[in-house]
Scaffold this motif. Structure first.
Motif, PDB file in Angstrom:
ATOM      1  N   TYR A  46      28.106 -16.376  -7.460  1.00 28.44           N
ATOM      2  CA  TYR A  46      26.689 -16.329  -7.814  1.00 28.44           C
ATOM      3  C   TYR A  46      25.926 -17.394  -7.037  1.00 28.44           C
ATOM      4  CZ  TYR A  46      27.329 -20.559 -10.610  1.00 28.44           C
ATOM      5  OH  TYR A  46      27.585 -21.844 -11.001  1.00 28.44           O
ATOM      6  N   TYR A  61      21.304 -21.827 -17.768  1.00 27.71           N
ATOM      7  CA  TYR A  61      21.340 -20.581 -16.997  1.00 27.71           C
ATOM      8  C   TYR A  61      22.766 -20.188 -16.650  1.00 27.71           C
ATOM      9  CZ  TYR A  61      22.166 -23.086 -12.592  1.00 27.71           C
ATOM     10  OH  TYR A  61      22.709 -23.843 -11.598  1.00 27.71           O
ATOM     11  N   THR A  64      24.288 -18.291 -19.629  1.00 27.21           N
ATOM     12  CA  THR A  64      23.688 -16.957 -19.687  1.00 27.21           C
ATOM     13  C   THR A  64      24.266 -16.059 -18.605  1.00 27.21           C
ATOM     14  OG1 THR A  64      21.644 -17.922 -20.542  1.00 27.21           O
ATOM     15  CG2 THR A  64      21.504 -15.697 -19.649  1.00 27.21           C
ATOM     16  N   LEU A  65      24.378 -16.577 -17.396  1.00 29.80           N
ATOM     17  CA  LEU A  65      24.922 -15.820 -16.270  1.00 29.80           C
ATOM     18  C   LEU A  65      26.379 -15.450 -16.510  1.00 29.80           C
ATOM     19  CD1 LEU A  65      24.518 -14.813 -13.314  1.00 29.80           C
ATOM     20  CD2 LEU A  65      25.270 -17.078 -12.597  1.00 29.80           C
ATOM     21  N   GLU A  67      28.030 -15.194 -19.364  1.00 26.34           N
ATOM     22  CA  GLU A  67      28.166 -14.228 -20.453  1.00 26.34           C
ATOM     23  C   GLU A  67      27.791 -12.818 -19.999  1.00 26.34           C
ATOM     24  OE1 GLU A  67      29.434 -14.574 -23.658  1.00 26.34           O
ATOM     25  OE2 GLU A  67      30.134 -16.436 -22.750  1.00 26.34           O
ATOM     26  N   ARG A  68      26.747 -12.708 -19.190  1.00 27.31           N
ATOM     27  CA  ARG A  68      26.365 -11.380 -18.679  1.00 27.31           C
ATOM     28  C   ARG A  68      27.437 -10.838 -17.742  1.00 27.31           C
ATOM     29  NH1 ARG A  68      19.909 -11.362 -17.450  1.00 27.31           N
ATOM     30  NH2 ARG A  68      19.280 -11.973 -19.531  1.00 27.31           N
ATOM     31  N   ALA A  69      28.005 -11.686 -16.918  1.00 25.53           N
ATOM     32  CA  ALA A  69      29.061 -11.247 -16.007  1.00 25.53           C
ATOM     33  C   ALA A  69      30.291 -10.803 -16.790  1.00 25.53           C
ATOM     34  CB  ALA A  69      29.427 -12.374 -15.040  1.00 25.53           C
ATOM     35  N   GLY A  71      30.357  -9.695 -19.846  1.00 27.68           N
ATOM     36  CA  GLY A  71      30.009  -8.426 -20.484  1.00 27.68           C
ATOM     37  C   GLY A  71      30.080  -7.272 -19.516  1.00 27.68           C
ATOM     38  N   ARG A  72      29.682  -7.522 -18.277  1.00 19.55           N
ATOM     39  CA  ARG A  72      29.743  -6.471 -17.248  1.00 19.55           C
ATOM     40  C   ARG A  72      31.194  -6.092 -16.943  1.00 19.55           C
ATOM     41  NH1 ARG A  72      25.146  -4.443 -13.900  1.00 19.55           N
ATOM     42  NH2 ARG A  72      26.241  -3.143 -12.450  1.00 19.55           N
ATOM     43  N   MET A 105      18.908 -11.377 -11.252  1.00 22.25           N
ATOM     44  CA  MET A 105      18.409 -11.621 -12.595  1.00 22.25           C
ATOM     45  C   MET A 105      17.249 -12.607 -12.508  1.00 22.25           C
ATOM     46  SD  MET A 105      21.958 -11.740 -14.696  1.00 22.25           S
ATOM     47  CE  MET A 105      22.802 -12.662 -13.432  1.00 22.25           C
ATOM     48  N   GLU A 107      14.831 -13.275 -14.392  1.00 27.63           N
ATOM     49  CA  GLU A 107      14.437 -13.992 -15.609  1.00 27.63           C
ATOM     50  C   GLU A 107      15.152 -15.329 -15.760  1.00 27.63           C
ATOM     51  OE1 GLU A 107      17.778 -11.178 -16.693  1.00 27.63           O
ATOM     52  OE2 GLU A 107      15.971 -11.042 -15.498  1.00 27.63           O
ATOM     53  N   GLN A 111      21.483 -14.795  -9.146  1.00 31.87           N
ATOM     54  CA  GLN A 111      21.948 -13.527  -8.594  1.00 31.87           C
ATOM     55  C   GLN A 111      23.469 -13.517  -8.599  1.00 31.87           C
ATOM     56  OE1 GLN A 111      21.160 -13.064  -4.425  1.00 31.87           O
ATOM     57  NE2 GLN A 111      21.439 -10.868  -4.500  1.00 31.87           N
TER      58      GLN A 111
END
Length: 124
Positions: A46, A61, A64-65, A67-69, A71-72, A105, A107, A111
């Motif tokens: 990232y 951040y 957040t990054l 956790e989203r990764a 989840g993906r 992302m 927000e 990236q």
């Protein structure tokens, strides 16, 4: 490039905008065919594209990054059979297939450049 941001209390926050790597570990992921995997390791590449948003939009951040990764990755594993996961040994870039530019992302000012499954622990 490294950015420094001045806060109201005259503190300096340094944000690295180079591509960085983080290891991720998911636990107890179930595949499409119902096989429970004890653990799954992934690697996230990232970079920060907007240092101001990265420091102000979220408390952390990186969290957040990550956790989203994660989840993906778990979402992708849930959509595949165990055989499909194991047969793709050479390249396990499952989480952002077909997205050449990565996942932006705005927000949180970051990236995802690459997201790879590095190890799959099989059930005994």
């Amino acid at each position: 490039m490294i950015w420094g941001l001045w806060g109201l209390n005259k503190s300096i926050y340094v944000v690295n905008t180079q591509i960085q790597t983080q290891d991720l570990q998911a636990q107890n992921v179930v595949t499409k065919d119902g096989v429970q995997l004890p653990s799954l390791d992934a690697s996230l590449n990232y970079r920060v594209v907007d240092p101001v948003a990265a420091m102000t939009a979220a408390e952390d951040y990186r969290f957040t990054l990550f956790e989203r990764a994660l989840g993906r990755v778990t979402g992708e594993v849930r959509e595949k059979d165990l055989e499909d996961l194991v047969s793709r040994d050479s390249e396990r870039n499952l989480a952002i297939e077909g997205e050449e530019e990565g996942i932006l992302m705005p927000e949180i000012g970051a990236q995802m450049v690459g997201l790879y499954i590095t190890d799959i622990s099989l059930p005994e």
